[in-house]
Design a protein around this motif. Sequence first.
Motif, PDB file in Angstrom:
ATOM      1  N   PRO A   1       0.831  -1.207   0.000  1.00  0.00           N
ATOM      2  CA  PRO A   1       0.000   0.000   0.000  1.00  0.00           C
ATOM      3  C   PRO A   1       0.860   1.249   0.000  1.00  0.00           C
ATOM      4  O   PRO A   1       2.048   1.180   0.324  1.00  0.00           O
ATOM      5  N   CYS A   2       0.244   2.373  -0.343  1.00  0.00           N
ATOM      6  CA  CYS A   2       0.972   3.637  -0.211  1.00  0.00           C
ATOM      7  C   CYS A   2       1.372   3.793   1.250  1.00  0.00           C
ATOM      8  O   CYS A   2       2.541   3.938   1.575  1.00  0.00           O
ATOM      9  N   SER A   3       0.375   3.696   2.159  1.00  0.00           N
ATOM     10  CA  SER A   3       0.700   3.776   3.585  1.00  0.00           C
ATOM     11  C   SER A   3       0.195   2.527   4.302  1.00  0.00           C
ATOM     12  O   SER A   3      -0.823   1.942   3.917  1.00  0.00           O
TER      13      SER A   3
ATOM     14  N   LEU B   1       7.938  -6.154   0.477  1.00  0.00           N
ATOM     15  CA  LEU B   1       6.724  -5.472   0.928  1.00  0.00           C
ATOM     16  C   LEU B   1       7.063  -3.991   1.059  1.00  0.00           C
ATOM     17  O   LEU B   1       8.030  -3.642   1.742  1.00  0.00           O
ATOM     18  N   ARG B   2       6.310  -3.139   0.375  1.00  0.00           N
ATOM     19  CA  ARG B   2       6.517  -1.704   0.525  1.00  0.00           C
ATOM     20  C   ARG B   2       5.346  -1.118   1.293  1.00  0.00           C
ATOM     21  O   ARG B   2       4.253  -1.698   1.327  1.00  0.00           O
ATOM     22  N   GLY B   3       5.560   0.034   1.870  1.00  0.00           N
ATOM     23  CA  GLY B   3       4.471   0.697   2.568  1.00  0.00           C
ATOM     24  C   GLY B   3       5.064   1.809   3.398  1.00  0.00           C
ATOM     25  O   GLY B   3       6.145   1.664   3.966  1.00  0.00           O
TER      26      GLY B   3
ATOM     27  N   TYR C   1       5.919   6.618   7.521  1.00  0.00           N
ATOM     28  CA  TYR C   1       6.038   8.072   7.583  1.00  0.00           C
ATOM     29  C   TYR C   1       5.782   8.569   6.174  1.00  0.00           C
ATOM     30  O   TYR C   1       6.516   8.231   5.249  1.00  0.00           O
ATOM     31  N   LYS C   2       4.717   9.309   5.979  1.00  0.00           N
ATOM     32  CA  LYS C   2       4.312   9.699   4.629  1.00  0.00           C
ATOM     33  C   LYS C   2       4.561  11.177   4.356  1.00  0.00           C
ATOM     34  O   LYS C   2       4.069  12.030   5.095  1.00  0.00           O
ATOM     35  N   PRO C   3       5.284  11.462   3.281  1.00  0.00           N
ATOM     36  CA  PRO C   3       5.397  12.867   2.868  1.00  0.00           C
ATOM     37  C   PRO C   3       4.107  13.258   2.158  1.00  0.00           C
ATOM     38  O   PRO C   3       3.769  12.682   1.133  1.00  0.00           O
TER      39      PRO C   3
ATOM     40  N   VAL D   1       5.092  -1.212  -7.113  1.00  0.00           N
ATOM     41  CA  VAL D   1       3.683  -0.909  -7.399  1.00  0.00           C
ATOM     42  C   VAL D   1       2.912  -0.705  -6.098  1.00  0.00           C
ATOM     43  O   VAL D   1       3.072  -1.470  -5.140  1.00  0.00           O
ATOM     44  N   GLU D   2       2.043   0.294  -6.100  1.00  0.00           N
ATOM     45  CA  GLU D   2       1.132   0.451  -4.967  1.00  0.00           C
ATOM     46  C   GLU D   2      -0.121  -0.372  -5.229  1.00  0.00           C
ATOM     47  O   GLU D   2      -0.695  -0.337  -6.326  1.00  0.00           O
ATOM     48  N   THR D   3      -0.540  -1.103  -4.209  1.00  0.00           N
ATOM     49  CA  THR D   3      -1.720  -1.951  -4.338  1.00  0.00           C
ATOM     50  C   THR D   3      -2.523  -1.856  -3.039  1.00  0.00           C
ATOM     51  O   THR D   3      -1.989  -1.481  -1.995  1.00  0.00           O
TER      52      THR D   3
ATOM     53  N   SER E   1      -4.332   6.900   1.471  1.00  0.00           N
ATOM     54  CA  SER E   1      -3.530   7.780   0.604  1.00  0.00           C
ATOM     55  C   SER E   1      -3.344   7.119  -0.753  1.00  0.00           C
ATOM     56  O   SER E   1      -3.307   5.892  -0.860  1.00  0.00           O
ATOM     57  N   ASP E   2      -3.243   7.938  -1.778  1.00  0.00           N
ATOM     58  CA  ASP E   2      -2.978   7.487  -3.159  1.00  0.00           C
ATOM     59  C   ASP E   2      -3.921   6.392  -3.674  1.00  0.00           C
ATOM     60  O   ASP E   2      -3.514   5.560  -4.502  1.00  0.00           O
ATOM     61  N   GLY E   3      -5.195   6.410  -3.242  1.00  0.00           N
ATOM     62  CA  GLY E   3      -6.176   5.439  -3.726  1.00  0.00           C
ATOM     63  C   GLY E   3      -6.306   5.382  -5.256  1.00  0.00           C
ATOM     64  O   GLY E   3      -6.349   4.296  -5.830  1.00  0.00           O
ATOM     65  N   PRO E   4      -6.352   6.544  -5.939  1.00  0.00           N
ATOM     66  CA  PRO E   4      -6.583   6.507  -7.393  1.00  0.00           C
ATOM     67  C   PRO E   4      -5.529   5.730  -8.179  1.00  0.00           C
ATOM     68  O   PRO E   4      -5.785   5.263  -9.279  1.00  0.00           O
ATOM     69  N   GLN E   5      -4.337   5.578  -7.606  1.00  0.00           N
ATOM     70  CA  GLN E   5      -3.304   4.845  -8.343  1.00  0.00           C
ATOM     71  C   GLN E   5      -3.090   3.438  -7.798  1.00  0.00           C
ATOM     72  O   GLN E   5      -2.255   2.686  -8.313  1.00  0.00           O
ATOM     73  N   ALA E   6      -3.843   3.065  -6.764  1.00  0.00           N
ATOM     74  CA  ALA E   6      -3.638   1.732  -6.168  1.00  0.00           C
ATOM     75  C   ALA E   6      -4.201   0.660  -7.093  1.00  0.00           C
ATOM     76  O   ALA E   6      -5.356   0.737  -7.530  1.00  0.00           O
TER      77      ALA E   6
HETATM   78 MN    MN Z   1       2.091   6.786  -2.542  1.00  0.00          MN
END
Ligand code: MN
Length: 329
Positions: free
Chosen positions: A101-103, A125-127, A130-132, A297-299, A308-313
């Motif tokens: 996920p993005c976060s 695994l990405r995620g 701490y989100k900018p 990839v964000e999923t 966060s970043d739902g439209p690109q997930a």
């Molecule tokens: Mn993101």
Amino acid sequence: MSMFSIVTLREGANAERVRRSLAGLGLWVSALDARDGRPPQLLIHEHSALWDPDRLMAIEGVAAVARPDSPHPRLDSQPAVLEIAGHRVGRGEPLTWMAGPCSVESEARIDALAERLARWGVHFLRGGAYKPRTSPYAFSGHGREALRWMRQAADRHGLKVVTEAMDTEEVGVVAEVADIIQVGSRNMHNYSLLRAVGRAGRPVLLKRGMAATVEEWLLSAEHCLVAGASSVLLCERGIRGFDTSTRNVLDLGAVALLAHAHGLPVIVDPSHGTGRRDLVAPLARAAIAAGAAGILVETHDDPGGALSDGPQALPLDDLRELVAGAPGG
Ligand code: MN
Ligand code: PEP
């Protein structure tokens, strides 16, 4: 034109003796810190007199002399294949997949996702913990708790972790859990953060600044390596152009340049590159064709409800198909 060159020593060579021989030739020399699995190296600085590779090669203990034509010699001398937490990424290796996920939103969610990603062939695994965020009112991550959730989920399902450190103060806690410390696009020019991340001595995923030239990006990678990063993976995530029809302009020309002309492993992030989930799979495939060593990839299990970043997930089924359909998938 060059600023530095690198002398690589033979195994068992007496580095101090070689350094003195070089200094005796009028060269300004300093030792590079030893790195795991890398032969000892010396750095010859700019403006040194009489740089002559043949004379240098004649010194006992010298194995190789890098040509003085690059301002980022440490990046250039990085091996074409990097080994990160037992995983190999780079030329000739199977494609590396990083997804998540993005976060990181909750313990249960990241665990359920990690289980699927591992089963589908994802390696990292990405995620974000701490989100900018562009807006100060947007969700900015669950911090330390999220780091713990992500590490536990990854360990339970046999994944590695890549996650971002946004601030010098967070580098320590991020370095404790991350197999790769991510530096985000907005921080590519934050040299004190690059140095702090480098000092952690871990591999770094360096995202390209959204207005950075390739050369600026490579020099930022060099900052991490100078400070002690064990390796740097470059990540193309799109740059700002004049056209706003996609979130960014994914620069696959730069990917081909780095992969084919510089021999560097590049990770491509088509999620931030386009901002649209319908364009993620086609651009992932284009990136692979251009020479990407890996795809990030964000999923999300519920893209519409993402914090966060739902439209690109990418929905999970689409991610599974993307990985399965890629070369080596
Ligand atoms: Mn993101
Ligand atoms: C991210 O990977 O979630 C992220 C914030 O990316 P970028 O720094 O490329 O915008």
